[in-house]
Design a protein around this motif. Structure first.
Motif, PDB file in Angstrom:
ATOM      1  N   VAL A   1       0.827  -1.256   5.771  1.00 37.72           N
ATOM      2  CA  VAL A   1       0.088  -2.533   5.241  1.00 37.72           C
ATOM      3  C   VAL A   1       0.763  -3.080   3.768  1.00 37.72           C
ATOM      4  CG1 VAL A   1      -1.706  -2.194   6.831  1.00 37.72           C
ATOM      5  CG2 VAL A   1      -1.725  -1.845   4.430  1.00 37.72           C
TER       6      VAL A   1
ATOM      7  N   ALA B   1      -3.016   1.773  -4.149  1.00 33.55           N
ATOM      8  CA  ALA B   1      -3.241   3.078  -3.542  1.00 33.55           C
ATOM      9  C   ALA B   1      -3.865   3.238  -2.033  1.00 33.55           C
ATOM     10  CB  ALA B   1      -4.397   4.066  -4.380  1.00 33.55           C
ATOM     11  N   CYS B   2      -4.618   2.205  -1.732  1.00 28.61           N
ATOM     12  CA  CYS B   2      -5.243   2.018  -0.439  1.00 28.61           C
ATOM     13  C   CYS B   2      -5.722   0.596  -0.434  1.00 28.61           C
ATOM     14  CB  CYS B   2      -5.952   3.112  -0.069  1.00 28.61           C
ATOM     15  SG  CYS B   2      -6.749   2.858   1.537  1.00 28.61           S
ATOM     16  N   LEU B   3      -5.339  -0.144   0.844  1.00 31.07           N
ATOM     17  CA  LEU B   3      -5.940  -1.388   0.995  1.00 31.07           C
ATOM     18  C   LEU B   3      -7.332  -1.355   1.898  1.00 31.07           C
ATOM     19  CD1 LEU B   3      -2.882  -3.517   1.072  1.00 31.07           C
ATOM     20  CD2 LEU B   3      -4.679  -3.465  -0.676  1.00 31.07           C
ATOM     21  N   GLY B   4      -7.874  -0.277   2.302  1.00 29.78           N
ATOM     22  CA  GLY B   4      -9.115  -0.177   3.045  1.00 29.78           C
ATOM     23  C   GLY B   4      -8.753  -0.346   4.606  1.00 29.78           C
ATOM     24  N   CYS B   5      -7.411  -0.500   5.192  1.00 26.96           N
ATOM     25  CA  CYS B   5      -7.162  -0.857   6.477  1.00 26.96           C
ATOM     26  C   CYS B   5      -6.154   0.178   7.149  1.00 26.96           C
ATOM     27  CB  CYS B   5      -6.839  -2.199   6.630  1.00 26.96           C
ATOM     28  SG  CYS B   5      -5.659  -3.099   5.733  1.00 26.96           S
ATOM     29  N   CYS B   6      -6.450   1.591   6.920  1.00 32.51           N
ATOM     30  CA  CYS B   6      -5.615   2.524   7.079  1.00 32.51           C
ATOM     31  C   CYS B   6      -4.818   2.508   8.596  1.00 32.51           C
ATOM     32  CB  CYS B   6      -5.948   4.186   6.697  1.00 32.51           C
ATOM     33  SG  CYS B   6      -6.736   3.780   5.215  1.00 32.51           S
TER      34      CYS B   6
ATOM     35  N   CYS C   1       0.915  -1.316  -0.124  1.00 32.14           N
ATOM     36  CA  CYS C   1      -0.141   0.153   0.003  1.00 32.14           C
ATOM     37  C   CYS C   1       0.920   1.244  -0.018  1.00 32.14           C
ATOM     38  CB  CYS C   1      -0.913  -0.049   1.053  1.00 32.14           C
ATOM     39  SG  CYS C   1      -1.868   1.467   1.215  1.00 32.14           S
TER      40      CYS C   1
ATOM     41  N   GLY D   1      -0.887   4.103  -0.073  1.00 31.79           N
ATOM     42  CA  GLY D   1      -1.688   5.514   0.253  1.00 31.79           C
ATOM     43  C   GLY D   1      -1.266   6.358   1.371  1.00 31.79           C
ATOM     44  N   THR D   2      -1.956   7.393   1.623  1.00 36.34           N
ATOM     45  CA  THR D   2      -1.519   8.387   2.494  1.00 36.34           C
ATOM     46  C   THR D   2      -0.957   7.883   3.781  1.00 36.34           C
ATOM     47  OG1 THR D   2      -2.826   9.940   1.279  1.00 36.34           O
ATOM     48  CG2 THR D   2      -2.035  10.638   3.365  1.00 36.34           C
ATOM     49  N   ALA D   3      -1.997   7.097   4.488  1.00 38.21           N
ATOM     50  CA  ALA D   3      -1.835   6.668   5.988  1.00 38.21           C
ATOM     51  C   ALA D   3      -0.488   5.591   5.810  1.00 38.21           C
ATOM     52  CB  ALA D   3      -3.038   6.058   6.674  1.00 38.21           C
ATOM     53  N   CYS D   4      -0.493   4.906   4.978  1.00 40.13           N
ATOM     54  CA  CYS D   4       0.847   4.015   4.853  1.00 40.13           C
ATOM     55  C   CYS D   4       2.010   4.497   4.482  1.00 40.13           C
ATOM     56  CB  CYS D   4       0.491   2.711   3.715  1.00 40.13           C
ATOM     57  SG  CYS D   4      -0.915   1.601   4.327  1.00 40.13           S
TER      58      CYS D   4
HETATM   59  S1  FES Z   1      -3.517   4.196   3.232  1.00 41.70           S
HETATM   60 FE1  FES Z   1      -2.598   2.119   3.358  1.00 41.70          FE
HETATM   61  S2  FES Z   1      -4.484   1.054   4.075  1.00 41.70           S
HETATM   62 FE2  FES Z   1      -5.122   2.868   3.600  1.00 41.70          FE
END
Ligand code: FES
Length: 148
Positions: A125, A115-120, A75, A77-80
């Motif tokens: 992750v 982009a995001c796996l939905g478990c931020c 992932c 995504g932003t949180a990751c």
């Molecule tokens: S940003 Fe990684 S799971 Fe949402």
């Protein structure tokens, strides 16, 4: 694949709006969409191959090349990203000697970024096939990859 297509036509019909479920069915079976399948589908659904390629390349879920036995999705995504996704991607690449969208020797793993796996809340992750691995560190990644 010649056995897969008739079953898919039977389930979804030979209509233009059946294209995506048919492509998903092929990919579920083979993990990618072979070029020969595109020609056959174009003929059966009376569509241009270029239109089918357009659909395949529009949706990131579809692949046009074969992949490894296991697909690793790191992932980004932003949180990751904030949680260290860069390190995760680098660690996987280094351990398997592959870059994004490449397959390791012996066709064991293919590395993809998503982009995001939905478990931020579990960042950073990655998924291997359908299993999510959370709060990753280099050490954890090494142990996880050794399990396969
Ligand atoms: S940003 Fe990684 S799971 Fe949402």
């Amino acid at each position: 694949m010649h056995q897969t297509l008739p079953a898919l036509y039977q389930s979804f019909g030979k209509r233009h709006d059946s294209l995506i479920p048919i492509l998903q069915g092929i990919q579920n079976k083979l993990k990618y969409i072979p070029k020969e399948a595109i020609s056959i589908i174009a003929n059966e659904l009376s569509m241009y191959e270029s239109d089918i390629y357009g659909v395949i390349t529009f949706y990131t879920q579809f692949r046009l090349s074969p992949v490894g036995q296991h697909i690793i999705k790191v992932c980004k995504g932003t949180a990751c990203h904030v949680g260290g996704a860069e390190t995760v991607g680098e660690a996987v690449s280094e351990m398997l000697q592959i870059s994004k969208n490449e397959t390791s020797r012996g066709n064991k793993f293919t590395l993809e970024y998503v982009a995001c796996l939905g478990c931020c809340s579990l960042a950073p992750v990655m998924m291997i096939d359908d299993k999510v691995y959370a709060h990753l560190t280099k050490e954890k990644i090494k142990k996880i990859l050794e399990e396969y």
